[in-house]
Motif scaffolding. Structure first.
Motif, PDB file in Angstrom:
ATOM      1  N   TRP B   9       0.814  -1.211   0.000  1.00 62.90           N
ATOM      2  CA  TRP B   9       0.000   0.000   0.000  1.00 62.90           C
ATOM      3  C   TRP B   9       0.849   1.263   0.000  1.00 62.90           C
ATOM      4  O   TRP B   9       0.372   2.337  -0.380  1.00 62.90           O
ATOM      5  N   ILE B  10       2.110   1.140   0.367  1.00 64.27           N
ATOM      6  CA  ILE B  10       3.006   2.305   0.275  1.00 64.27           C
ATOM      7  C   ILE B  10       3.184   2.679  -1.200  1.00 64.27           C
ATOM      8  O   ILE B  10       3.184   3.868  -1.565  1.00 64.27           O
ATOM      9  N   ALA B  11       3.293   1.672  -2.052  1.00 65.36           N
ATOM     10  CA  ALA B  11       3.415   1.921  -3.495  1.00 65.36           C
ATOM     11  C   ALA B  11       2.158   2.612  -4.035  1.00 65.36           C
ATOM     12  O   ALA B  11       2.236   3.526  -4.858  1.00 65.36           O
ATOM     13  N   GLU B  12       1.004   2.156  -3.552  1.00 62.74           N
ATOM     14  CA  GLU B  12      -0.261   2.781  -3.984  1.00 62.74           C
ATOM     15  C   GLU B  12      -0.275   4.256  -3.608  1.00 62.74           C
ATOM     16  O   GLU B  12      -0.689   5.111  -4.366  1.00 62.74           O
ATOM     17  N   LYS B  13       0.177   4.521  -2.409  1.00 66.28           N
ATOM     18  CA  LYS B  13       0.163   5.900  -1.897  1.00 66.28           C
ATOM     19  C   LYS B  13       1.113   6.790  -2.709  1.00 66.28           C
ATOM     20  O   LYS B  13       0.801   7.937  -3.025  1.00 66.28           O
ATOM     21  N   LEU B  14       2.279   6.238  -3.042  1.00 72.34           N
ATOM     22  CA  LEU B  14       3.278   7.031  -3.758  1.00 72.34           C
ATOM     23  C   LEU B  14       3.004   7.083  -5.262  1.00 72.34           C
ATOM     24  O   LEU B  14       3.530   7.947  -5.965  1.00 72.34           O
ATOM     25  N   GLY B  15       2.232   6.106  -5.737  1.00 74.87           N
ATOM     26  CA  GLY B  15       1.887   6.105  -7.160  1.00 74.87           C
ATOM     27  C   GLY B  15       2.905   5.407  -8.045  1.00 74.87           C
ATOM     28  O   GLY B  15       2.870   5.532  -9.268  1.00 74.87           O
ATOM     29  N   PHE B  16       3.830   4.665  -7.477  1.00 71.92           N
ATOM     30  CA  PHE B  16       4.754   3.876  -8.297  1.00 71.92           C
ATOM     31  C   PHE B  16       5.260   2.685  -7.499  1.00 71.92           C
ATOM     32  O   PHE B  16       5.254   2.703  -6.271  1.00 71.92           O
ATOM     33  N   ARG B  17       5.697   1.646  -8.238  1.00 70.93           N
ATOM     34  CA  ARG B  17       6.315   0.479  -7.587  1.00 70.93           C
ATOM     35  C   ARG B  17       7.830   0.491  -7.775  1.00 70.93           C
ATOM     36  O   ARG B  17       8.564   0.003  -6.922  1.00 70.93           O
ATOM     37  N   GLU B  18       8.261   1.029  -8.927  1.00 68.53           N
ATOM     38  CA  GLU B  18       9.696   1.145  -9.156  1.00 68.53           C
ATOM     39  C   GLU B  18       9.979   2.470  -9.850  1.00 68.53           C
ATOM     40  O   GLU B  18       9.215   2.901 -10.709  1.00 68.53           O
ATOM     41  N   ARG B  19      11.065   3.094  -9.489  1.00 63.29           N
ATOM     42  CA  ARG B  19      11.406   4.371 -10.123  1.00 63.29           C
ATOM     43  C   ARG B  19      12.906   4.597 -10.004  1.00 63.29           C
ATOM     44  O   ARG B  19      13.526   4.179  -9.024  1.00 63.29           O
ATOM     45  N   GLU B  20      13.467   5.277 -10.992  1.00 64.07           N
ATOM     46  CA  GLU B  20      14.880   5.671 -10.908  1.00 64.07           C
ATOM     47  C   GLU B  20      14.944   7.179 -11.049  1.00 64.07           C
ATOM     48  O   GLU B  20      14.274   7.756 -11.908  1.00 64.07           O
ATOM     49  N   ILE B  21      15.732   7.826 -10.216  1.00 61.59           N
ATOM     50  CA  ILE B  21      15.868   9.279 -10.331  1.00 61.59           C
ATOM     51  C   ILE B  21      17.344   9.664 -10.250  1.00 61.59           C
ATOM     52  O   ILE B  21      18.155   8.935  -9.670  1.00 61.59           O
ATOM     53  N   HIS B  22      17.656  10.809 -10.839  1.00 58.47           N
ATOM     54  CA  HIS B  22      19.026  11.317 -10.763  1.00 58.47           C
ATOM     55  C   HIS B  22      19.055  12.471  -9.770  1.00 58.47           C
ATOM     56  O   HIS B  22      18.181  13.340  -9.777  1.00 58.47           O
ATOM     57  N   LEU B  23      20.034  12.476  -8.904  1.00 58.84           N
ATOM     58  CA  LEU B  23      20.183  13.570  -7.932  1.00 58.84           C
ATOM     59  C   LEU B  23      21.402  14.412  -8.304  1.00 58.84           C
ATOM     60  O   LEU B  23      22.477  13.861  -8.588  1.00 58.84           O
ATOM     61  N   ASP B  24      21.227  15.704  -8.268  1.00 55.34           N
ATOM     62  CA  ASP B  24      22.372  16.582  -8.541  1.00 55.34           C
ATOM     63  C   ASP B  24      23.338  16.618  -7.370  1.00 55.34           C
ATOM     64  O   ASP B  24      24.524  16.852  -7.521  1.00 55.34           O
ATOM     65  N   LYS B  25      22.777  16.419  -6.171  1.00 54.32           N
ATOM     66  CA  LYS B  25      23.617  16.415  -4.970  1.00 54.32           C
ATOM     67  C   LYS B  25      22.921  15.541  -3.920  1.00 54.32           C
ATOM     68  O   LYS B  25      21.718  15.294  -4.020  1.00 54.32           O
ATOM     69  N   PRO B  26      23.645  15.079  -2.906  1.00 55.33           N
ATOM     70  CA  PRO B  26      23.005  14.265  -1.868  1.00 55.33           C
ATOM     71  C   PRO B  26      21.904  15.040  -1.150  1.00 55.33           C
ATOM     72  O   PRO B  26      22.106  16.209  -0.782  1.00 55.33           O
ATOM     73  N   VAL B  27      20.762  14.422  -0.968  1.00 56.48           N
ATOM     74  CA  VAL B  27      19.628  15.066  -0.268  1.00 56.48           C
ATOM     75  C   VAL B  27      18.908  14.038   0.605  1.00 56.48           C
ATOM     76  O   VAL B  27      19.106  12.827   0.455  1.00 56.48           O
ATOM     77  N   LYS B  28      18.049  14.549   1.497  1.00 61.98           N
ATOM     78  CA  LYS B  28      17.246  13.652   2.329  1.00 61.98           C
ATOM     79  C   LYS B  28      16.160  12.987   1.486  1.00 61.98           C
ATOM     80  O   LYS B  28      15.655  13.590   0.520  1.00 61.98           O
ATOM     81  N   ILE B  29      15.779  11.788   1.904  1.00 57.28           N
ATOM     82  CA  ILE B  29      14.720  11.073   1.170  1.00 57.28           C
ATOM     83  C   ILE B  29      13.450  11.932   1.097  1.00 57.28           C
ATOM     84  O   ILE B  29      12.818  12.047   0.043  1.00 57.28           O
ATOM     85  N   ILE B  30      13.098  12.543   2.187  1.00 60.09           N
ATOM     86  CA  ILE B  30      11.845  13.294   2.260  1.00 60.09           C
ATOM     87  C   ILE B  30      11.842  14.478   1.285  1.00 60.09           C
ATOM     88  O   ILE B  30      10.790  14.921   0.834  1.00 60.09           O
ATOM     89  N   ASP B  31      13.057  14.949   0.905  1.00 61.10           N
ATOM     90  CA  ASP B  31      13.134  16.099   0.002  1.00 61.10           C
ATOM     91  C   ASP B  31      12.665  15.753  -1.408  1.00 61.10           C
ATOM     92  O   ASP B  31      12.138  16.601  -2.115  1.00 61.10           O
ATOM     93  N   PHE B  32      12.890  14.495  -1.831  1.00 62.24           N
ATOM     94  CA  PHE B  32      12.423  14.172  -3.187  1.00 62.24           C
ATOM     95  C   PHE B  32      11.206  13.236  -3.183  1.00 62.24           C
ATOM     96  O   PHE B  32      10.674  12.889  -4.224  1.00 62.24           O
ATOM     97  N   LEU B  33      10.786  12.808  -1.977  1.00 58.04           N
ATOM     98  CA  LEU B  33       9.532  12.033  -1.881  1.00 58.04           C
ATOM     99  C   LEU B  33       8.630  12.676  -0.822  1.00 58.04           C
ATOM    100  O   LEU B  33       8.367  12.081   0.232  1.00 58.04           O
ATOM    101  N   PRO B  34       8.151  13.895  -1.063  1.00 59.39           N
ATOM    102  CA  PRO B  34       7.376  14.599  -0.038  1.00 59.39           C
ATOM    103  C   PRO B  34       6.082  13.878   0.367  1.00 59.39           C
ATOM    104  O   PRO B  34       5.586  14.096   1.468  1.00 59.39           O
ATOM    105  N   LEU B  35       5.584  12.979  -0.513  1.00 59.56           N
ATOM    106  CA  LEU B  35       4.357  12.245  -0.147  1.00 59.56           C
ATOM    107  C   LEU B  35       4.563  11.372   1.082  1.00 59.56           C
ATOM    108  O   LEU B  35       3.600  10.991   1.760  1.00 59.56           O
ATOM    109  N   LEU B  36       5.812  11.057   1.393  1.00 58.74           N
ATOM    110  CA  LEU B  36       6.080  10.252   2.595  1.00 58.74           C
ATOM    111  C   LEU B  36       5.639  10.969   3.866  1.00 58.74           C
ATOM    112  O   LEU B  36       5.441  10.347   4.902  1.00 58.74           O
ATOM    113  N   ASN B  37       5.495  12.306   3.779  1.00 56.25           N
ATOM    114  CA  ASN B  37       4.992  13.059   4.940  1.00 56.25           C
ATOM    115  C   ASN B  37       3.604  12.592   5.350  1.00 56.25           C
ATOM    116  O   ASN B  37       3.188  12.761   6.487  1.00 56.25           O
ATOM    117  N   GLU B  38       2.880  11.995   4.394  1.00 62.27           N
ATOM    118  CA  GLU B  38       1.511  11.556   4.686  1.00 62.27           C
ATOM    119  C   GLU B  38       1.466  10.141   5.267  1.00 62.27           C
ATOM    120  O   GLU B  38       0.397   9.620   5.561  1.00 62.27           O
TER     121      GLU B  38
END
Lengths: 610, 74
Positions: B9-38
């Motif tokens: 159900w976490i995947a349902e909430k986030l809207g994906f099961r697998e994803r790849e992203i590129h980061l320009d610099k190291p950041v916190k998980i919550i910074d690029f997955l703000p839906l986790l706040n919910e």
């Protein structure tokens, strides 16, 4: 005292005698019901050393004060006896309308004694009890038998019954209800079969006595509402426990090829999403608003009710990556009355034994056709099925080699569907479960994954005991399903409130922990009384495979358990429980728990530590 | 690239099961997955490279994140 009926129905099949007896209120307050009451009866009434398949064993069917009353998922029963699979205490939990009817008929428990000379079934309608010939039913599967019985007695009855596996005394035969509900993994179906008892039908017409009905209904309504508000509720209703296939594979705990591995290459073919694609309806137990029985069409076009355990054990554990075929094996197990967990273990064990040429039969991993044949051979004890019907421990003792190390069992009961190469606390949970390797008393992997799964800490031991107190203590004696709490986060306080409104007795969580500890020590005393001087701490060891053969695949490749560190955890476990280094309750512990009489009896069999 | 897997159900909430992203610099998980706040911490397990982590764990490219529900094994 409200909340309980305060009565036991005792049926002796040898003498065809029926009587009711009152239960002392002190016993109810000390042991509550369900597993607690069943363990107390078996301790008091069974002669140590009796053959579990003889007339001298007793089959107990026990409800608790929450059984059948309004409240989340309270339609459950405990079935218990001395186990023909383990030789120790055995019980199981089954969701069925029979639970509601038992309570409405005015009983908290049924004791079945003796053995009928010919096949019979029992019909109970409140005070009236009939023992009826089952000659025309013997040999029929559980689905057909239940339909026939309901044609005679009406659809609005509760039914507990066995299939051919129970009749043929397969040591892991279960008791079945409602075409797919199954309980009593340690061979309770074989106990019923040994008594020539095909079925028990119950119709209760009375009100269940409760202390404060208005408050009970109010609290129950709030609890039902909270369950539906859980953020995972909608997804749970779609996949139920089947979501755990993907979860277990991700965490390398999905049993694969007889627990050699924790990841399965074809897990997506048997996971919750595959199940959703094949799902046509879902079923549940009485009083449940989060039903978990997902029904699919199997590869033969029939209905099959799936959950995680049976799909993992009859799928990945035997190398079978085809949900429709897994569903066929599951349906057959339910119709024949076999425990799917032990069955999946036995099939996996047979495939490995074949590979290692320890048996003559050739059974390849994932060979569905052969597996299907073997399921029937086991239930009817035909050919090699006669040996496989004995369970992995006895098979290993017979075929030798080092097969006992990969007979995946504890105390004779096969491991349920979680691999423990990298889960020491879960291995301890299996090792110390009061019926042998089963997850129902403590399932700690989620917590382990979160807190560091390779550690062997006292904190982990404390967590296992906490879960045993709640899952194996509170839920198994109140007799309600643990899933609203454990899966959807319903607060435990609700159960204390429901208990209070049902019985009028106020209890704190700590009070309840003491009861749970009492029940655990009593059950341990039962095991020790049966095994006497043969009892040792090694009875609490998980299978040696997890210590000796590391995982060879997946992200945790190379992982295995450490025996010395496991032993340290076991010592902590005994210390916290007040048991000695052999795992036997100390005299002082038994006395502190109000089990002075148990201490006195146990001293006749083994020397007790102070 | 950061590889992210979400389960149940976490995947349902986030809207994906697998994803790849590129980061320009190291950041916190919550910074690029703000839906986790919910999603409350009590319902969520986060693993980074197979080790327990939390929403504030710093992530860099090549890390592997798994987000999964706290299931309880029936």
């Amino acid at each position: 005292m409200k909340g309980w009926n305060g009565r036991i129905l005792r049926i002796n099949l040898s003498e065809r005698k029926v009587r009711t007896q009152n239960i002392d209120s002190e016993v109810l307050l000390k042991f509550i019901g369900g597993r607690g009451l069943a363990a107390k009866i078996l301790w008091d009434e069974l002669e140590p050393g009796v053959d579990p398949l003889s007339p001298y064993n007793k089959l107990i069917i026990a409800a608790g004060p929450l059984t059948g009353i309004v409240g989340p998922s309270t339609g459950k029963l405990v079935v218990a006896a001395k186990s023909p699979l383990t030789g120790g205490y055995g019980d199981g939990n089954i969701g069925t309308m029979a639970s509601v009817h038992l309570r409405k008929a005015g009983y908290d428990a049924i004791i079945i004694e003796g053995t009928s000379r010919k096949p019979v079934y029992i019909y109970i309608e409140d005070e009236a009890v009939d023992i009826i010939s089952a000659e025309g039913l013997w040999g029929r599967d559980t689905f057909e038998t239940e339909r026939l019985l309901k044609e005679i007695h009406g659809k609005d009855v509760g039914v507990l019954l066995i299939g051919p596996a129970g009749e043929n005394r397969v040591r892991y035969a279960t008791i079945i209800s409602q075409e797919g509900r199954s309980g009593g993994r340690p061979g309770l179906g074989a106990v019923m079969g040994s008594k020539k008892l095909k079925a028990i039908i119950i119709r209760g017409t009375k009100d269940i006595p409760v202390h404060d009905k208005a408050e009970l209904v109010k609290t129950a309504a709030q609890a039902y509402s909270d369950i539906k508000k859980a953020p995972q509720y909608d997804f749970w209703m779609r996949q139920g426990t089947m979501a755990t296939i993907e979860w277990s594979n991700e965490n390398s705990v999905l049993p694969t090829t007889n627990f050699r591995e924790g990841v399965f290459d074809y897990y997506r073919l048997i996971d919750g999403y595959s199940m959703e694609a094949a799902k046509i309806t879902q079923r549940g137990c009485p009083n449940c608003n989060m039903t978990c029985g997902n029904v699919v069409i199997d590869a033969e076009g029939d209905l099959s009710e799936l959950d995680y355990e049976n799909v993992a054990m009859l799928g990945s554990n035997i190398g079978l990556g085809h949900l429709g075929k897994v569903a066929v094996l599951n349906k057959l197990a339910d119709k024949l009355g076999l425990d799917t967990i032990s069955l999946g273990n036995v099939l996996g064990f047979a495939m490995e034994a074949s590979e290692k040429k320890l048996i003559d039969e050739r059974i390849e991993w994932g060979d569905y056709k052969k597996a299907r044949e073997l399921v029937l051979d086991i239930a009817y004890r035909r050919g090699i099925g006669d040996l496989l019907a004995e369970g992995t421990k006895r098979i290993a003792e017979k075929i030798g080699g080092n097969s006992i190390e990969w007979a995946m069992q504890v105390k004779g009961l096969e491991v349920s569907a979680y691999d423990c190469h990298a889960a020491p606390a879960m291995a301890l949970a299996y090792g110390t479960s009061p019926i042998g390797a089963h997850h129902k008393d403590a399932w700690v992997i989620s917590w382990e994954v979160r807190t560091g799964r390779f550690d062997y800490t006292r904190e982990k031991v404390e967590k296992v005991i906490e879960l045993q107190r709640i899952r194996g203590g509170i839920f198994e004696t109140l007799v309600a399903c643990r899933l609203p709490w454990i899966e959807l986060g319903l607060k435990l306080e609700y159960y204390m409130k429901l208990f209070k409104h049902a019985t009028g007795v106020s209890m704190t969580l700590q009070d309840y922990y003491t009861i749970a500890d009492r029940v655990y020590s009593l059950i341990r005393a039962f095991w020790v009384r049966e095994y006497k001087e043969q009892w040792s701490r090694k009875m609490d060891y998980p299978p040696m495979r997890w210590f000796k053969e590391p995982l060879t695949k997946g992200p945790l490749k190379g992982a295995k358990l450490d025996l010395d560190k496991y032993d340290q955890m076991l010592s902590w476990y005994y210390e916290i429980r007040g048991w000695d280094e052999r795992g036997i309750p100390r005299k002082s512990t038994l006395e502190k728990l109000g089990l002075n009489d148990v201490a006195k009896t146990l001293e006749k069999y083994v020397k007790l530590s102070q | 690239m950061v590889k992210i897997r979400a389960l149940g159900w976490i995947a349902e909430k986030l809207g994906f099961r697998e994803r790849e992203i590129h980061l320009d610099k190291p950041v916190k998980i919550i910074d690029f997955l703000p839906l986790l706040n919910e999603i409350s911490e009590e319902h969520l397990i986060i693993l980074v490279n197979n080790e327990p982590a939390d929403k504030n764990t710093i992530i860099k490219n090549e890390d592997k994140i798994v987000l999964m529900p706290v299931v309880s094994g029936g």
